[in-house]
Every structure is written in structure tokens, then in C-alpha cells.
Write a protein that holds these residues in place. Structure first.
Motif, mmCIF file in Angstrom:
data_model
loop_
_atom_site.group_PDB
_atom_site.id
_atom_site.type_symbol
_atom_site.label_atom_id
_atom_site.label_comp_id
_atom_site.label_asym_id
_atom_site.label_seq_id
_atom_site.Cartn_x
_atom_site.Cartn_y
_atom_site.Cartn_z
ATOM 1 N N UNK A 216 -6.222 6.983 10.330
ATOM 2 C CA UNK A 216 -6.212 6.172 10.627
ATOM 3 C C UNK A 216 -6.786 5.638 8.648
ATOM 4 N N UNK A 217 -5.730 6.581 7.863
ATOM 5 C CA UNK A 217 -5.924 6.648 6.060
ATOM 6 C C UNK A 217 -4.227 6.745 6.003
ATOM 7 N N UNK A 218 -3.443 6.426 6.350
ATOM 8 C CA UNK A 218 -2.021 6.568 5.457
ATOM 9 C C UNK A 218 -1.259 5.647 4.737
ATOM 10 N N UNK A 219 -2.319 4.258 4.516
ATOM 11 C CA UNK A 219 -1.626 3.123 3.915
ATOM 12 C C UNK A 219 -1.572 3.641 2.629
ATOM 13 N N UNK A 220 -2.134 4.345 1.909
ATOM 14 C CA UNK A 220 -2.056 4.302 0.484
ATOM 15 C C UNK A 220 -0.658 5.430 0.163
ATOM 16 N N UNK A 221 -0.547 5.678 1.788
ATOM 17 C CA UNK A 221 0.583 7.420 1.557
ATOM 18 C C UNK A 221 1.720 6.904 1.543
ATOM 19 N N UNK A 222 1.650 5.909 2.758
ATOM 20 C CA UNK A 222 2.933 4.660 3.238
ATOM 21 C C UNK A 222 3.204 4.436 2.156
ATOM 22 N N UNK A 223 2.739 3.313 1.245
ATOM 23 C CA UNK A 223 3.022 2.435 0.087
ATOM 24 C C UNK A 223 3.568 3.714 -1.134
ATOM 25 N N UNK A 224 2.767 4.970 -1.206
ATOM 26 C CA UNK A 224 3.340 5.733 -2.060
ATOM 27 C C UNK A 224 4.727 6.126 -2.526
ATOM 28 N N UNK A 225 4.792 5.775 -0.322
ATOM 29 C CA UNK A 225 6.150 6.696 -0.324
ATOM 30 C C UNK A 225 7.594 5.921 -0.542
ATOM 31 N N UNK A 226 7.483 4.529 -0.104
ATOM 32 C CA UNK A 226 8.307 3.557 -0.372
ATOM 33 C C UNK A 226 8.332 2.925 -2.004
ATOM 34 N N UNK A 228 8.870 5.297 -4.115
ATOM 35 C CA UNK A 228 9.302 6.238 -4.106
ATOM 36 C C UNK A 228 10.360 6.595 -4.230
ATOM 37 N N UNK A 229 10.834 4.891 -2.688
ATOM 38 C CA UNK A 229 12.213 4.860 -1.728
ATOM 39 C C UNK A 229 12.238 5.780 -1.059
ATOM 40 N N UNK A 230 11.323 6.486 -0.646
ATOM 41 C CA UNK A 230 11.672 7.519 0.489
ATOM 42 C C UNK A 230 11.421 6.900 1.850
ATOM 43 N N UNK A 231 12.831 5.925 2.193
ATOM 44 C CA UNK A 231 11.916 5.463 2.988
ATOM 45 C C UNK A 231 12.351 5.814 4.923
ATOM 46 N N UNK A 232 12.798 6.885 4.159
ATOM 47 C CA UNK A 232 12.813 8.247 5.878
ATOM 48 C C UNK A 232 12.035 8.794 6.580
ATOM 49 N N UNK A 233 11.113 9.242 4.710
ATOM 50 C CA UNK A 233 9.739 9.754 5.001
ATOM 51 C C UNK A 233 8.872 8.806 5.581
ATOM 52 N N UNK A 234 9.422 7.569 5.000
ATOM 53 C CA UNK A 234 8.403 6.078 6.037
ATOM 54 C C UNK A 234 8.352 5.975 6.906
ATOM 55 N N UNK A 235 9.292 5.876 7.691
ATOM 56 C CA UNK A 235 9.573 5.773 9.035
ATOM 57 C C UNK A 235 8.913 6.745 10.011
ATOM 58 N N UNK A 236 9.261 8.252 9.612
ATOM 59 C CA UNK A 236 8.657 9.077 9.640
ATOM 60 C C UNK A 236 7.069 9.265 9.797
ATOM 61 N N UNK A 238 5.516 6.124 10.358
ATOM 62 C CA UNK A 238 4.858 5.405 11.394
ATOM 63 C C UNK A 238 5.260 5.811 12.697
ATOM 64 N N UNK A 239 6.115 6.487 13.044
ATOM 65 C CA UNK A 239 6.610 6.842 14.254
ATOM 66 C C UNK A 239 5.854 8.204 14.660
ATOM 67 N N UNK A 240 5.239 8.867 13.597
ATOM 68 C CA UNK A 240 3.776 10.118 14.052
ATOM 69 C C UNK A 240 2.892 8.898 13.911
ATOM 70 N N UNK A 241 2.898 8.018 13.824
ATOM 71 C CA UNK A 241 1.462 7.534 13.848
ATOM 72 C C UNK A 241 1.846 6.560 14.811
ATOM 73 N N UNK A 242 2.458 5.741 15.702
ATOM 74 C CA UNK A 242 2.539 5.599 16.969
ATOM 75 C C UNK A 242 2.805 7.151 18.118
ATOM 76 N N UNK A 243 2.903 8.212 17.564
ATOM 77 C CA UNK A 243 2.697 9.027 18.599
ATOM 78 C C UNK A 243 1.335 9.575 19.058
#
Length: 271
Positions: A216-226, A228-236, A238-243
Motif C-alpha cells: 500500500x505504498x503507491x501514492x508517490x509513484x502514482x503522483x510521479x506518473x501523473x 510525467x503525463x504518463x496517464x496510461x501507466x497511472x491507469x495500469x 490503479x488497475x493493479x491495485x484493484x486486482x
């Protein structure tokens, strides 16, 4: 970790940059470059071979729970007190099956202790014994000093993450507690420093992301992806987190009407 969907999403987040995959590495001997004259068809074949080799180099190390030397690995076969300390011999005897064709981790390894106990070797002992009979290139019999906590912190402070992880893959088995210690400390240092790009396009990026997910430590990585405008990576991500966390609150929210597309999925889940 071995789920096909999880592997696919982790590979997608890792990305593919052939220049970084084949970037110059530190070697002990510098070889002169080799040149070949080839036709266009041969050039295409060489390029296809390079792509296959690059994908092979991106294969993520397996994720396993570390072994526990205090569990039932030390299966006692017999306990012969009559031969304990036989003729003042306090040596411990090791018996190794060296028959050809047996997988490394399936070999029978037993120890006769000086107390007269005959038992199976535990994992730590097995690793040491097999190194004597079947040494592996690059692997040292004793753990290198670079993996001691103080020396490890020096390397991590220089952001030598890929170097540390590459050497760890050679030195340790995937379920060795020392491998777990080194890799998790490295991932934590990446998280603290925010130097996520150092491991991007390497075989360790997916393993690092998986570590962040299960802890449960994805917040900083998600913020970094956003950022860098890597929205597709951010969506992936979140999808992994839900899995991995199917019962988290955001899963139920995203099933509603508020999450109508992938990008709204991020907003609904974490904002």
C-alpha cells in the motif's frame, strides 16, 4: 505475481527503451567493437534478434516469500546416540548426492552432526554446500561486503539501484532472506528518494511496483506518473491495485457511475 494479467500490466508500466536496455555496463575488460557488412535483410534479422534479446532482459525476477531456517526444513532422519562424539571426533559430516541430471534444488543433502543426529540440510546449508560442488559464475561463497547494511546504504545513496539488484540476483536465490532484505531496502530507498526513473525500462521496475502495491505504498509513484503525463501507466497502476486489493473501498466506488472511463478511475479512486 505470476498472474498473466498482473504480469501484462507490470510489463506495460515498465515500458520498453532499447537504448537503456543495451546501455553500456561496467566490465572488467574492454573489448574492441566489432563491425559487419550486412544486407538489408540481414540487418532486419539482427534487429529482430535484438528486440527478442531485449524482451528477455526485461523478464522480471520471481517474487517469492523468504525461506525460514527455523521451520521444519531440518527433517531428522535418525538419532544415533551410540555414535555421538565417536572417538573424540567432533566433526560434522555432509553427504551430497552428486548424480548427474538432478535439478540443483532437488538434490539430497544430509548432515551427520557430532551429536549423532542425521538430518536433511536446511536451505542455508544447502546453498553453501551446492556452491562447493556446483559453483555459479559471479556468485561468491560468502556474501559480498556490499550487502552489509552500512556498505549497502553507501551504494543506495549513489542511486546504484540497478547494480545492487543485478548482483543480488546472481548472489542469492529468489527466496533467500538476504535477497528479500536487499531488494526491499533498495525499493524503499527509491521510494524515499523519488528516483523512480532510475529503474524504469529495467527488469526490476515491475518487481518494485509490485512491492509498492502489496504494501500500500503507491501514492508517490502514482503522483510521479501523473507529473510525467504518463496517464496510461497511472491507469495500469490503479488497475493493479484493484486486482491485489479487491476489497478496498475504491473498487466498489469505481463500479458505480462515477468512473465512466479510465482516467476518471484515477480521480474516483484516489482523489
Amino acid at each position: 505475481f505470476i498472474s498473466p494479467k498482473v504480469q501484462m500490466l507490470l510489463s506495460k508500466i515498465t515500458g520498453f527503451n532499447i537504448n537503456k536496455i543495451f546501455s553500456p555496463k561496467q566490465v572488467s575488460v574492454t573489448e574492441s567493437p566489432k563491425y559487419k557488412l550486412v544486407t538489408d535483410e540481414q540487418l532486419r534479422e539482427l534487429q529482430e534478434g535484438s528486440l527478442k534479446g531485449a524482451n528477455k532482459l526485461l523478464q522480471m525476477p520471481p517474487y517469492k516469500k523468504p525461506w525460514n531456517i527455523h521451520n521444519n526444513d531440518e527433517l531428522i532422519i535418525s538419532n544415533d546416540q551410540q555414535i555421538a562424539h565417536f572417538e573424540m571426533d567432533d566433526s560434522t559430516y555432509v553427504f551430497t548426492d552428486i548424480s548427474p541430471g538432478i535439478p540443483r534444488r532437488d538434490r539430497m543433502l544430509v548432515v551427520r552432526d557430532k551429536e549423532g543426529v542425521l538430518r536433511r540440510c536446511n536451505r542455508e546449508e544447502s546453498d553453501k554446500i551446492l556452491m562447493l560442488y556446483y559453483p555459479q559464475e559471479g556468485k561468491m561463497y560468502n556474501m559480498p561486503q556490499m550487502f552489509q547494511p552500512q556498505q549497502l546504504e553507501v551504494l543506495l545513496g549513489k542511486h546504484q539501484y540497478e547494480y545492487v539488484l543485478n548482483v543480488a540476483c546472481v548472489q542469492f536465490e529468489p527466496d533467500d532472506p538476504n535477497y528479500t532484505r536487499v531488494t526491499e531496502r533498495t525499493f524503499e530507498h527509491v521510494l524515499q528518494s523519488g528516483q523512480f526513473e532510475v529503474l524504469r525500462f529495467t527488469r526490476f521496475y515491475g518487481s518494485m511496483v509490485f512491492y509498492f502495491l502489496i504494501h500500500n505504498k503507491i501514492d508517490l509513484l502514482l503522483a510521479h506518473q501523473l507529473s510525467q503525463n504518463r496517464l496510461d501507466d497511472a491507469v495500469s497502476l490503479v488497475q493493479l491495485y484493484h486486482i491485489i486489493h479487491p476489497y478496498c473501498k475504491s473498487v466498489a466506488i469505481c463500479k458505480g457511475e462515477d468512473a465512466k472511463d479510465n482516467y476518471q478511475l484515477i480521480q474516483v479512486s484516489f482523489f
